[in-house]
Scaffold this motif. Sequence first.
Motif, short mmCIF file in Angstrom:
data_model
loop_
_atom_site.label_atom_id
_atom_site.label_comp_id
_atom_site.label_asym_id
_atom_site.label_seq_id
_atom_site.Cartn_x
_atom_site.Cartn_y
_atom_site.Cartn_z
N GLU A 22 0.82 -1.21 0.00
CA GLU A 22 0.00 0.00 0.00
C GLU A 22 0.85 1.26 0.00
N LYS A 23 1.97 1.19 0.71
CA LYS A 23 2.84 2.36 0.83
C LYS A 23 3.32 2.86 -0.52
N TYR A 24 3.67 1.91 -1.41
CA TYR A 24 4.19 2.28 -2.73
C TYR A 24 3.22 1.91 -3.86
N ASN A 25 1.99 1.54 -3.47
CA ASN A 25 0.98 1.15 -4.45
C ASN A 25 1.52 0.07 -5.39
N CYS A 26 2.13 -0.93 -4.80
CA CYS A 26 2.77 -2.00 -5.57
C CYS A 26 1.73 -3.00 -6.07
N GLY A 27 1.83 -3.36 -7.33
CA GLY A 27 0.88 -4.29 -7.92
C GLY A 27 1.15 -5.74 -7.57
N GLY A 28 2.32 -6.00 -7.01
CA GLY A 28 2.66 -7.38 -6.66
C GLY A 28 3.69 -7.96 -7.61
N CYS A 29 4.42 -8.92 -7.13
CA CYS A 29 5.54 -9.50 -7.88
C CYS A 29 5.09 -10.22 -9.15
N VAL A 30 4.22 -11.20 -9.01
CA VAL A 30 3.76 -11.97 -10.16
C VAL A 30 2.89 -11.12 -11.08
N ALA A 31 2.04 -10.29 -10.47
CA ALA A 31 1.14 -9.44 -11.26
C ALA A 31 1.90 -8.47 -12.16
N THR A 32 3.08 -8.04 -11.70
CA THR A 32 3.89 -7.11 -12.49
C THR A 32 4.98 -7.82 -13.29
N LYS A 33 4.90 -9.17 -13.29
CA LYS A 33 5.88 -10.00 -14.00
C LYS A 33 7.32 -9.71 -13.55
N GLY A 34 7.46 -9.60 -12.24
CA GLY A 34 8.79 -9.44 -11.67
C GLY A 34 9.31 -8.02 -11.64
N ASN A 35 8.40 -7.05 -11.75
CA ASN A 35 8.81 -5.64 -11.70
C ASN A 35 7.98 -4.90 -10.65
N PRO A 36 8.15 -5.24 -9.38
CA PRO A 36 7.38 -4.58 -8.32
C PRO A 36 7.86 -3.15 -8.08
N PHE A 37 7.49 -2.58 -6.96
CA PHE A 37 7.75 -1.16 -6.69
C PHE A 37 9.22 -0.77 -6.79
N HIS A 38 10.13 -1.69 -6.46
CA HIS A 38 11.56 -1.35 -6.44
C HIS A 38 12.25 -1.60 -7.78
N GLY A 39 11.50 -2.07 -8.78
CA GLY A 39 12.09 -2.32 -10.09
C GLY A 39 12.26 -3.81 -10.37
N LYS A 40 13.04 -4.12 -11.36
CA LYS A 40 13.22 -5.50 -11.80
C LYS A 40 13.85 -6.36 -10.71
N CYS A 41 13.24 -7.51 -10.45
CA CYS A 41 13.72 -8.42 -9.40
C CYS A 41 14.57 -9.53 -10.01
N GLU A 42 15.75 -9.72 -9.47
CA GLU A 42 16.67 -10.73 -9.98
C GLU A 42 16.11 -12.14 -9.83
N LEU A 43 15.48 -12.40 -8.70
CA LEU A 43 14.89 -13.73 -8.47
C LEU A 43 13.75 -14.01 -9.43
N ALA A 44 12.93 -13.00 -9.65
CA ALA A 44 11.80 -13.14 -10.58
C ALA A 44 12.30 -13.41 -11.99
N SER A 45 13.32 -12.67 -12.41
CA SER A 45 13.88 -12.85 -13.75
C SER A 45 14.41 -14.26 -13.94
N CYS A 46 15.06 -14.77 -12.91
CA CYS A 46 15.61 -16.13 -12.96
C CYS A 46 14.48 -17.15 -13.10
N THR A 47 13.45 -16.99 -12.29
CA THR A 47 12.32 -17.92 -12.30
C THR A 47 11.61 -17.92 -13.65
N ILE A 48 11.36 -16.73 -14.16
CA ILE A 48 10.67 -16.59 -15.45
C ILE A 48 11.50 -17.19 -16.58
N SER A 49 12.81 -16.94 -16.55
CA SER A 49 13.69 -17.45 -17.61
C SER A 49 13.73 -18.97 -17.66
N LYS A 50 13.47 -19.60 -16.52
CA LYS A 50 13.48 -21.07 -16.45
C LYS A 50 12.10 -21.68 -16.68
N GLY A 51 11.12 -20.81 -16.91
CA GLY A 51 9.77 -21.30 -17.17
C GLY A 51 9.08 -21.85 -15.95
#
Length: 227
Positions: A22-51
Amino acid sequence: MLGEERITTYCGLDCAKCDYKEKYNCGGCVATKGNPFHGKCELASCTISKGKRFCGECEKFPCELLNKFSFDKEQGDNGVRIENCKKLKNEFVKEGREGLNPVCYCGLNCDFCFLGQWCGGCRSDYNCCSFATLFEDKKCPNATCCNEKKIKGCWECDELKSCNKGFFKNDNAFTMKAYCLLIKKYGEQVYSETIKNAVANGVDYAKDFDALGSTEKVLEALEKYRK
């Protein structure tokens, strides 16, 4: 796909409990495809790249990168996200296998597989078979072949003894073929009960039969535990 609505993050953090949502009106990790309030997430990118849908579904879980994030001195959670991934994965496995035949196409029995807590089984909607991941299409050649031939398992195939597809290319192919031959002779229920009896008597399902060295010797050993 099983449990899609329960996956809100890639790493196991709980979006609903995140102070920044709520503080940063973040849409959520999965909902933003790994780009939450703080920007691109390294863990998310890794997970997505591996399917994968979340870290708990990865063959390398928990990997060095996930441990690095989870146990970070400033931003870490002391392993909570890793435990969340384990819990979610176990839920999916249990739900995926509920009411299903535990005997795989190749003759292995999911109930006694050392990866049983990780995979729903090749007949389930949550198939995470580690053997299948070795292939480009992530599909087990034995399962594919059986489905193409419209047979229940390799034990129904006339080419079983000479087959070298999938699991039957491995060094322990003789063990798989012994399982299939036992099923062919007595049926899946007797096979499962035989394995259950063997394990109850101290047999290591993943190792001891492989150590016997031949299909004939494995069949002979299985007969000792057949009720």
